[in-house]
Scaffold this motif. Structure first.
Motif, short mmCIF file in Angstrom:
data_model
loop_
_atom_site.label_atom_id
_atom_site.label_comp_id
_atom_site.label_asym_id
_atom_site.label_seq_id
_atom_site.Cartn_x
_atom_site.Cartn_y
_atom_site.Cartn_z
N HIS A 276 22.23 29.77 39.61
CA HIS A 276 22.80 30.02 40.94
C HIS A 276 23.84 28.96 41.29
O HIS A 276 24.90 29.28 41.86
CB HIS A 276 21.70 30.04 42.00
N SER A 277 23.58 27.71 40.94
CA SER A 277 24.55 26.66 41.26
C SER A 277 25.81 26.81 40.41
O SER A 277 26.91 26.58 40.90
CB SER A 277 23.93 25.28 41.07
N VAL A 278 25.67 27.25 39.16
CA VAL A 278 26.84 27.48 38.31
C VAL A 278 27.67 28.63 38.88
O VAL A 278 28.90 28.54 38.96
CB VAL A 278 26.41 27.76 36.86
N VAL A 279 27.01 29.70 39.27
CA VAL A 279 27.71 30.85 39.84
C VAL A 279 28.46 30.44 41.12
O VAL A 279 29.61 30.81 41.32
CB VAL A 279 26.74 32.02 40.11
N ALA A 280 27.82 29.65 41.96
CA ALA A 280 28.45 29.20 43.20
C ALA A 280 29.67 28.32 42.90
O ALA A 280 30.71 28.45 43.55
CB ALA A 280 27.45 28.44 44.07
N ALA A 281 29.55 27.45 41.91
CA ALA A 281 30.67 26.57 41.56
C ALA A 281 31.84 27.38 41.00
O ALA A 281 33.00 27.14 41.34
CB ALA A 281 30.22 25.52 40.54
N LEU A 282 31.54 28.37 40.16
CA LEU A 282 32.60 29.21 39.60
C LEU A 282 33.27 30.05 40.68
O LEU A 282 34.49 30.24 40.65
CB LEU A 282 32.03 30.11 38.50
N ALA B 218 33.58 29.24 43.84
CA ALA B 218 34.43 28.33 44.63
C ALA B 218 35.71 28.02 43.88
O ALA B 218 36.80 28.01 44.47
CB ALA B 218 33.66 27.05 44.94
N LYS B 219 35.62 27.80 42.56
CA LYS B 219 36.80 27.51 41.76
C LYS B 219 37.73 28.72 41.75
O LYS B 219 38.95 28.58 41.89
CB LYS B 219 36.40 27.16 40.33
N ARG B 220 37.18 29.93 41.58
CA ARG B 220 37.99 31.14 41.57
C ARG B 220 38.70 31.34 42.90
O ARG B 220 39.88 31.70 42.94
CB ARG B 220 37.10 32.34 41.25
N GLU B 221 38.02 31.07 44.01
CA GLU B 221 38.63 31.20 45.33
C GLU B 221 39.74 30.17 45.53
O GLU B 221 40.78 30.48 46.11
CB GLU B 221 37.57 31.09 46.41
N ARG B 222 39.54 28.94 45.05
CA ARG B 222 40.59 27.92 45.15
C ARG B 222 41.81 28.32 44.35
O ARG B 222 42.95 28.19 44.81
CB ARG B 222 40.07 26.56 44.66
N GLU B 223 41.59 28.82 43.14
CA GLU B 223 42.70 29.25 42.30
C GLU B 223 43.43 30.44 42.91
O GLU B 223 44.65 30.52 42.86
CB GLU B 223 42.21 29.61 40.89
N ALA B 224 42.70 31.37 43.50
CA ALA B 224 43.33 32.53 44.14
C ALA B 224 44.19 32.08 45.32
O ALA B 224 45.30 32.58 45.53
CB ALA B 224 42.28 33.53 44.60
N GLU B 225 43.70 31.11 46.08
CA GLU B 225 44.46 30.59 47.21
C GLU B 225 45.72 29.88 46.72
O GLU B 225 46.80 30.03 47.30
CB GLU B 225 43.59 29.63 48.02
N ARG B 226 45.59 29.11 45.63
CA ARG B 226 46.75 28.41 45.07
C ARG B 226 47.79 29.41 44.56
O ARG B 226 48.98 29.26 44.82
CB ARG B 226 46.31 27.50 43.93
N ARG B 227 47.35 30.46 43.86
CA ARG B 227 48.29 31.47 43.37
C ARG B 227 48.98 32.17 44.53
O ARG B 227 50.18 32.43 44.50
CB ARG B 227 47.56 32.51 42.52
N LYS B 228 48.23 32.47 45.59
CA LYS B 228 48.82 33.12 46.76
C LYS B 228 49.88 32.24 47.38
O LYS B 228 50.95 32.70 47.77
CB LYS B 228 47.71 33.43 47.78
N GLU B 229 49.61 30.94 47.43
CA GLU B 229 50.58 30.00 48.00
C GLU B 229 51.82 29.89 47.12
O GLU B 229 52.94 29.93 47.61
CB GLU B 229 49.92 28.63 48.15
N VAL B 230 51.63 29.77 45.82
CA VAL B 230 52.76 29.60 44.90
C VAL B 230 53.60 30.87 44.84
O VAL B 230 54.82 30.83 45.00
CB VAL B 230 52.26 29.21 43.49
N PHE B 231 52.96 32.00 44.59
CA PHE B 231 53.71 33.24 44.41
C PHE B 231 54.17 33.82 45.74
O PHE B 231 55.06 34.66 45.76
CB PHE B 231 52.89 34.26 43.63
N GLY B 232 53.60 33.39 46.83
CA GLY B 232 54.06 33.85 48.14
C GLY B 232 55.43 33.31 48.47
O GLY B 232 56.17 33.89 49.26
N ARG B 233 55.80 32.18 47.85
CA ARG B 233 57.10 31.57 48.11
C ARG B 233 58.21 32.23 47.31
O ARG B 233 59.38 32.02 47.59
CB ARG B 233 57.06 30.09 47.77
N ILE B 234 57.86 33.00 46.28
CA ILE B 234 58.87 33.65 45.46
C ILE B 234 59.40 34.85 46.21
O ILE B 234 58.66 35.75 46.58
CB ILE B 234 58.28 34.07 44.10
#
Length: 60
Positions: free
Chosen positions: A16-22, A24-40
């Motif tokens: 459960h802790s591994v799933v929660a960590a993954l 959270a990482k996936r959500e951070r990466e999705a937010e980063r991609r949205k920020e980067v590609f939103g500027r294009i």
């Protein structure tokens, strides 16, 4: 009263802790991609000519 965890309970808790960590990482990466590609800025597509165009082929 002290509750002892069995090996299976420990494995489940770690999973459960591994799933929660993954997640959270996936959500951070999705937010980063949205920020980067939103500027294009995607422009309008180039207009296509109504008929074919003969291009010159100057080799020299």
């Amino acid at each position: 009263m002290e509750i002892l965890m069995t090996h299976a309970d420990e494995v489940i808790e770690r999973a459960h802790s591994v799933v929660a960590a993954l997640r959270a990482k996936r959500e951070r990466e999705a937010e980063r991609r949205k920020e980067v590609f939103g500027r294009i800025d995607v422009g309008k597509p180039l207009p296509m000519p109504n008929r074919g165009i003969q291009l010159s082929l100057k080799l020299q």
